[in-house]
Scaffold this active site. Structure first.
Site, PDB file in Angstrom:
ATOM      1  N   PRO A 103       1.014  -0.865  -0.059  1.00 22.09           N
ATOM      2  CA  PRO A 103      -0.238   0.101   0.398  1.00 22.09           C
ATOM      3  C   PRO A 103       0.939   1.167   0.019  1.00 22.09           C
ATOM      4  O   PRO A 103       0.648   2.527   0.021  1.00 22.09           O
ATOM      5  CB  PRO A 103      -1.089  -0.033   1.177  1.00 22.09           C
ATOM      6  CG  PRO A 103       0.207  -0.567   1.909  1.00 22.09           C
ATOM      7  CD  PRO A 103       0.829  -1.957   1.584  1.00 22.09           C
ATOM      8  N   GLY A 104       2.288   1.041   0.196  1.00 29.10           N
ATOM      9  CA  GLY A 104       2.637   1.892  -0.490  1.00 29.10           C
ATOM     10  C   GLY A 104       4.240   2.760   0.640  1.00 29.10           C
ATOM     11  O   GLY A 104       4.076   3.935   1.287  1.00 29.10           O
ATOM     12  N   CYS A 120       8.081 -10.604   4.375  1.00 27.68           N
ATOM     13  CA  CYS A 120       7.097 -10.242   5.441  1.00 27.68           C
ATOM     14  C   CYS A 120       7.264 -11.552   6.325  1.00 27.68           C
ATOM     15  O   CYS A 120       5.357 -11.638   6.621  1.00 27.68           O
ATOM     16  CB  CYS A 120       6.090  -9.152   5.707  1.00 27.68           C
ATOM     17  SG  CYS A 120       6.203  -9.432   7.622  1.00 27.68           S
TER      18      CYS A 120
END
Length: 516
Positions: free
Chosen positions: A332-333, A452
């Site tokens: 998402p940035g 992750c």
């Protein structure tokens, strides 16, 4: 095993019958399912019975009790997670605002929500034993209420009588015919503490250590096994990781370079500079979205581990030009925001690629005012999309979609949703994206592959296979010198695995490759 942590119970918030009545059910007139007459299986299934007579219909007219707001909001959030596949970190803040909760009441609701979700596996085993029936045969609204009550009994300092009575009040709302059943189940649970329940229900540590750890620390067995493999089979360290996964994680801010100084930002927000990332600020609590520094783009919320791997890419040694950077999976940035800010200080420009339209919009919002071009396209289209030519970029980040096993402390519901069957399609996508990144980078340029997740199939296996199959000359760069000097527990290289219990970060994996 040490005794369970029992944080202080905040002062009871004011009870509000009005709030309870005003909550409309998303499906059938009452958000809590208050029109249900039974507390076991939907449809009044009488199979099996239970030791408490939970299958008996309560013919008395149900009383609508006042359920205090923190518990009610926690229940709503937990129910949304299980009923609607919602994410707690997205639905809970909205519910807290709508309920007007703040301060200690908001903290209590948050503790109940996240604690119950983290411990769901073990709570379900305990409820199953206490009820004399499989937890999956209990009506879902009642099941969630029992989970919430069991968490209070076993993991907080809420007095047993208050945990039982408040949960029975809640069950009277969500499953009026199950109040006697719920009362009996909760009193049975209250008869032992958490350690005693584990001693009763967990497999023997000597004969089934993975099964024992899974129930004792509420993780699926396949995840415990994956963690143990990634930690070289060290079950002691695996235990420390599982314990850390069940702790409430701190909020980390990223002070964007060139826009905010981390020491000044820490003073501004009442936090503290991070231990490792030069941009990290640890936030003591509260709603980070309300901070002026976040609202005006000087900082954003980002785990310190994510900051470290993005900064490692930016600091990898490079010969030749250094003006064209690429984030191949940008949504998402967060990492694009940090890389874009770093690019601005160096006269570089970042291209941020995101295949999902709504996430591409989030990237554009996160990078507003920075030298970032957002492309809504598939990162695997390198060479086919004229905006993603081969051999063009100097630095490339592949923050690959993964199981997210490294951030279970922040998204506790994920541990119960993910399955081993998720791995094959994800690892195939990871290899394809890394291969595309190696095509996109110029000879002499660098690629950072990041996940992750500590699962070896998503980390070492993916990197090794992609570099072997890509058909290009590729060398591994030792990533350890790219992280802060003196950072402990970085292993033997050339890749790096960060850990919550070692570094206080999410379990981020980093491999840096240079195209020959």
């Amino acid at each position: 095993m040490t005794g369970p942590s029992r944080p202080d119970r905040p002062a009871e918030g004011e009870r509000s019958r009005g709030y309870a009545r005003e909550q409309a059910d998303r499906r059938s007139g009452d958000r809590f399912g208050g029109d249900r007459e039974r507390g076991d299986r939907p449809g009044g299934d009488r199979r099996g019975g239970d030791r408490f007579g939970g299958d008996r219909r309560d013919t008395r007219r149900p009383v609508r009790p006042a359920v205090d707001l923190p518990r009610q909001v926690a229940y709503e959030a937990i129910a949304a997670v299980h009923r609607d596949d919602a994410f707690a970190n997205l639905v809970l803040p909205t519910m807290l605002r709508e309920a007007g909760l703040s301060g200690r009441d908001a903290a209590f609701a948050t503790e109940l929500t996240y604690g119950t979700l983290r411990h769901t596996g073990t709570l379900d085993a305990i409820v199953t034993d206490a009820a004399g029936r499989d937890v999956q045969r209990i009506d879902p609204p009642v099941r969630d209420a029992l989970r919430l009550g069991a968490y209070q009994l076993l993991h907080t300092r809420v007095p047993a009588h208050a945990a039982v009575s408040s949960t029975v009040d809640l069950v009277r709302r969500v499953g009026p015919g199950a109040t006697g059943f719920a009362n009996a189940v909760l009193r049975e649970i209250a008869g032992r503490d958490a350690d005693a329940w584990v001693a009763k229900l967990a497999p023997a540590e000597e004969t089934d250590p993975i099964g024992h750890l899974a129930l004792a620390y509420s993780h699926p067995q396949w995840i415990v096994r994956a963690f143990a493999e990634a930690l070289g089979g060290d079950l002691g360290e695996t235990t420390r990781l599982l314990i850390e996964d069940n702790e409430r994680p701190p909020v980390h801010l990223c002070a964007r370079p060139g826009l905010a100084d981390p020491v000044a930002l820490a003073d501004e927000v009442g936090g503290a500079p991070g231990a490792f990332s030069p941009y990290a600020v640890y936030l003591p609590g509260g709603a980070p979205g309300d901070l002026a520094a976040v609202a005006d783009g000087r900082a954003h919320v980002q785990d310190e581990g994510s900051q470290l791997v993005a900064d490692a890419l930016a600091n990898a040694p490079l010969d030749g030009p250094d003006g064209r950077w690429l984030d191949l999976c940008a949504g998402p940035g967060g990492k694009s925001g940090l890389l874009g800010a770093l690019a601005a200080t160096r006269g570089a420009r970042l291209t941020a690629v995101e295949v999902a339209e709504h996430r591409a919009r989030l990237v554009a919002q996160a990078t507003r005012g920075l030298p970032v071009t957002v492309l809504h396209t598939d990162g695997r289209s390198v060479g086919d999309d004229p905006k993603l030519p081969e051999g063009h970029f100097d630095r490339v980040l592949v923050d690959a979609p993964c199981t997210g096993l490294g951030s279970l402390r922040r998204r506790p519901e994920s541990r119960w949703r993910r399955q081993p069957a998720d791995l094959p399609p994800l690892t195939r996508l990871q290899r394809e994206l890394l291969t595309a990144a190696l095509r996109a980078v110029r000879p002499g340029g660098v690629v950072a592959y990041v996940t992750c997740s500590p699962h070896v199939v998503e980390t070492h296996v993916t990197v090794t296979e992609a570099s072997r199959r890509c058909g290009l000359p590729v060398d591994f760069v030792d990533a350890r010198p790219l992280l802060p000097a003196g950072m402990p527990g970085l292993g033997d290289g050339p890749t790096v695995q960060l850990w919550p219990h070692r570094h206080g970060t999410d379990a981020m994996f980093l491999a840096v490759l240079r195209r020959g």
